[in-house]
Design a protein around this motif. Sequence first.
Motif, PDB file in Angstrom:
ATOM      1  N   THR A 110      22.821   6.510  -9.002  1.00 35.90           N
ATOM      2  CA  THR A 110      24.004   6.891  -8.181  1.00 35.90           C
ATOM      3  C   THR A 110      24.653   5.968  -8.027  1.00 35.90           C
ATOM      4  OG1 THR A 110      21.682   7.802  -6.541  1.00 35.90           O
ATOM      5  CG2 THR A 110      23.929   7.222  -5.108  1.00 35.90           C
TER       6      THR A 110
ATOM      7  N   LEU B 178      27.224   7.701 -10.447  1.00 36.81           N
ATOM      8  CA  LEU B 178      28.004   8.731  -9.714  1.00 36.81           C
ATOM      9  C   LEU B 178      29.505   8.211  -9.541  1.00 36.81           C
ATOM     10  CD1 LEU B 178      25.368  11.094 -10.475  1.00 36.81           C
ATOM     11  CD2 LEU B 178      26.704  10.823 -11.825  1.00 36.81           C
TER      12      LEU B 178
ATOM     13  N   ALA C 208      26.414  13.756 -16.117  1.00 36.58           N
ATOM     14  CA  ALA C 208      25.141  14.179 -15.347  1.00 36.58           C
ATOM     15  C   ALA C 208      23.734  13.197 -15.946  1.00 36.58           C
ATOM     16  CB  ALA C 208      24.690  15.464 -15.810  1.00 36.58           C
TER      17      ALA C 208
ATOM     18  N   PHE D 265      32.128  14.578 -14.986  1.00 33.39           N
ATOM     19  CA  PHE D 265      31.432  13.134 -14.845  1.00 33.39           C
ATOM     20  C   PHE D 265      30.220  13.760 -16.363  1.00 33.39           C
ATOM     21  CE2 PHE D 265      29.473  16.542 -12.137  1.00 33.39           C
ATOM     22  CZ  PHE D 265      28.014  16.076 -12.451  1.00 33.39           C
TER      23      PHE D 265
END
Length: 198
Positions: A4, A7, A120, A118
Amino acid sequence: MSATKGLAEAFASPESRVYQTIIFVDLVDSTGMKEKTTEASWVNTYSWYYEAVAKRATDHEGLVVKYLGDGVLLSFGDEAHAINASIEIQEAIADGNAANTISCFCSIGIASGEVRQFTAPGGGTDFIGSVVDLAARLSSTASASAIFVDKRSVANARMRDVHSRLGVAAAPNRTSEEYIGALQSIKLKGFGSDSEYH
């Protein structure tokens, strides 16, 4: 927790902002197809459909971002390539239906603009942003065999490079403006103002 955080950092990075043309391809009435045909039949249709979409995307320098059940998300760095890939997807499906290889239809939405790129979790490039949402909404609104292209994609595309078998055979002297049709507008879920498309 670390994924998390990774990201969040990726989304915050200025380098994550990229301009892309996003296509969402959606198999029409896929649930009905599964209910009305045998598993062997619809599995064959899905494999044919996925391969046909992927081939046309890569033929036009596009990226298959991900498969979403009955949908496929594609990205392109060039609007004309994206539109041509979409036309060829619809032509391939028409050919497959005519040859009785498959029995299905798809709708396609195309939108261009800034998205967040981004990696993944698990690898692979992905994109998020309202442009992705717009492509998906246009696809879900389009009728079977239709391609809805947002106004920005058409304005930025080299329309002289866009072609289809029907356009060449039926109207060889058609101008770019005649080929793309009149500008339409529609209220799409989640968008404050009407969305304009061709």
